[in-house]
Design a protein around this motif. Sequence first.
Motif, short mmCIF file in Angstrom:
data_model
loop_
_atom_site.label_atom_id
_atom_site.label_comp_id
_atom_site.label_asym_id
_atom_site.label_seq_id
_atom_site.Cartn_x
_atom_site.Cartn_y
_atom_site.Cartn_z
N ILE A 23 0.85 -1.18 0.00
CA ILE A 23 0.00 0.00 0.00
C ILE A 23 0.89 1.24 0.00
N SER A 24 0.73 2.09 -1.01
CA SER A 24 1.45 3.35 -1.08
C SER A 24 0.58 4.45 -0.49
N ILE A 25 1.06 5.06 0.58
CA ILE A 25 0.33 6.13 1.25
C ILE A 25 0.95 7.47 0.84
N ILE A 26 0.17 8.33 0.21
CA ILE A 26 0.67 9.61 -0.27
C ILE A 26 0.20 10.71 0.67
N VAL A 27 1.16 11.44 1.24
CA VAL A 27 0.86 12.50 2.21
C VAL A 27 1.42 13.82 1.70
N PRO A 28 0.59 14.68 1.10
CA PRO A 28 1.07 16.01 0.71
C PRO A 28 1.09 16.94 1.91
N ILE A 29 2.15 17.73 2.06
CA ILE A 29 2.20 18.64 3.21
C ILE A 29 2.63 20.03 2.78
N TYR A 30 2.18 21.01 3.54
CA TYR A 30 2.66 22.39 3.38
C TYR A 30 2.55 23.07 4.74
N ASN A 31 3.69 23.43 5.31
CA ASN A 31 3.73 24.09 6.63
C ASN A 31 2.83 23.38 7.64
N ALA A 32 3.14 22.11 7.87
CA ALA A 32 2.29 21.26 8.72
C ALA A 32 2.97 20.89 10.03
N GLU A 33 3.84 21.74 10.54
CA GLU A 33 4.60 21.39 11.75
C GLU A 33 3.70 21.15 12.97
N ASP A 34 2.50 21.75 12.97
CA ASP A 34 1.61 21.60 14.12
C ASP A 34 0.78 20.33 14.08
N SER A 35 0.76 19.65 12.93
CA SER A 35 -0.14 18.50 12.80
C SER A 35 0.49 17.23 12.25
N ILE A 36 1.61 17.35 11.56
CA ILE A 36 2.16 16.20 10.84
C ILE A 36 2.56 15.06 11.76
N GLU A 37 2.95 15.38 12.99
CA GLU A 37 3.35 14.33 13.95
C GLU A 37 2.20 13.36 14.22
N ILE A 38 1.00 13.90 14.43
CA ILE A 38 -0.17 13.07 14.71
C ILE A 38 -0.49 12.18 13.52
N SER A 39 -0.40 12.76 12.33
CA SER A 39 -0.70 12.01 11.11
C SER A 39 0.29 10.85 10.91
N LEU A 40 1.58 11.15 10.98
CA LEU A 40 2.60 10.13 10.75
C LEU A 40 2.59 9.06 11.84
N LYS A 41 2.32 9.47 13.07
CA LYS A 41 2.25 8.49 14.17
C LYS A 41 1.11 7.52 13.95
N SER A 42 -0.02 8.01 13.46
CA SER A 42 -1.16 7.12 13.20
C SER A 42 -0.85 6.13 12.10
N ILE A 43 -0.01 6.53 11.16
CA ILE A 43 0.40 5.60 10.09
C ILE A 43 1.38 4.57 10.64
N LEU A 44 2.32 5.03 11.43
CA LEU A 44 3.33 4.14 12.01
C LEU A 44 2.68 3.05 12.87
N ASN A 45 1.55 3.36 13.49
CA ASN A 45 0.88 2.42 14.40
C ASN A 45 -0.08 1.46 13.70
N GLN A 46 -0.03 1.39 12.38
CA GLN A 46 -0.93 0.50 11.65
C GLN A 46 -0.65 -0.98 11.93
N THR A 47 -1.71 -1.76 12.01
CA THR A 47 -1.56 -3.21 12.20
C THR A 47 -1.19 -3.91 10.90
N TYR A 48 -1.45 -3.27 9.77
CA TYR A 48 -1.00 -3.76 8.46
C TYR A 48 0.35 -3.11 8.20
N HIS A 49 1.38 -3.92 8.01
CA HIS A 49 2.75 -3.39 8.00
C HIS A 49 3.36 -3.22 6.62
N PHE A 50 2.75 -3.78 5.58
CA PHE A 50 3.37 -3.75 4.26
C PHE A 50 2.91 -2.49 3.51
N PHE A 51 3.54 -1.39 3.85
CA PHE A 51 3.20 -0.12 3.23
C PHE A 51 4.43 0.75 3.05
#
Length: 409
Positions: A23-51
């Motif tokens: 699974i390819s997860i595409i995350v576009p960002i622009y000046n997201a220092e206040d929110s990107i941590e929450i987004s990436l952490k939720s991806i890192l915690n996935q039970t499906y690991h092949f991404f």
Amino acid sequence: MNFSPEPSIQSIEFKYPITDQLISIIVPIYNAEDSIEISLKSILNQTYHFFEVIIIDDGSNDNSHKIIKKYTQLDQRFKYFKKKNEGVSTARNLGLTLAHGEYIQFIDADDAIEPNYLDTMHALITQHKADVAICQFYHPIFQSNLKNKRFNLNQIEHFTELYSDTLAMIVPWNKLWKRECLKLGFDHTVHFAEDELFNLANIFNAKTVITTDLKLYHYTVHDHSCVNTAIKNDVLYPTITKENLLFSRIVSLQPKREAIIQNAIQEGLVSSNIQNNILYSRVLDFFFWHLVIYLHSGATIERLIIDYKYIVQHPIFIKSLEAKENWTVKIEDLKKEKLINNYINTCAHIFYENEHTSPLQFTYMFRAVFFHNFLQLNTSRSNNSYDVDISLALTFTDDKLLKLLAMSS
């Protein structure tokens, strides 16, 4: 015959062969220092690991890159690319070209997904042999009426029902796509509802869509989003031309929708019989969503009456009702000022007296009031094949709504 979309909608040129089950997860960002941590952490915690996570930085000038670097160093599945600022559509298109996966998922930089998001969506696609999986989501304003259902898009009724569910087809982020269905990228010349055009351009390549009522995606509304900014400016500065109304912005995309549909018809991807239902269902949807969103944003009743005097006489809105008339409704009169005033006042009363009601329920209620005031239901149809919009509105027949309908008479 070659597929010939508008010049601003380019074909996707994938650089890499497909890696099965990835699974390819595409995350576009622009000046997201206040929110990107929450987004990436939720991806890192996935039970499906092949991404893989393809992070496209669209020219940020804040500290987003420092947060992202932590994840790229922690996990090689996270990949970071920086480009000059050209907009979210260009960023997503670049992410698509860099994808290796058999499946494609978009996630916004200020959103988050449930830990079982990828697992659930992947299982839905593989178990049901579907091309796209779509889930329910958390959103402070919008809601979708997705149910657990398998849609066969070769059937006109199924296609129309899926497309008529406004939020099912207008956003990119609650979907897992098979990469082979994605032929066309995002229109970089459009900065409002470009997601819908992308979905419309590619859904014709899918044969089966599976939906679930599980809420797996958390969407965040921020003050600087294009939709939020447009609505706030329009509510605060009502002297702005009617072209800036949310409804007008949606309607302005009709030529692009029509071009996409015509190309799909020419390619034999869809029947010409479906054109009006697709082309005009979005217009009728946003007739009601416009009212919900503007009330939510603090617009006055007087302001909304002015808006709707304009909207109900808009040629494309009239055309949307004519398309619906082929199904179950007959228009009586949209030019009576008293009816318009009564409609807005009744809907505003419903809105202010039901603070805990969901936005989606408001749209159904506003539909019911609209049909009660302006339209005559064709109840003589023996097969009861009511239009989806009307069927949903008619589900609200409890005593409270009946009293409100009586009040609006």
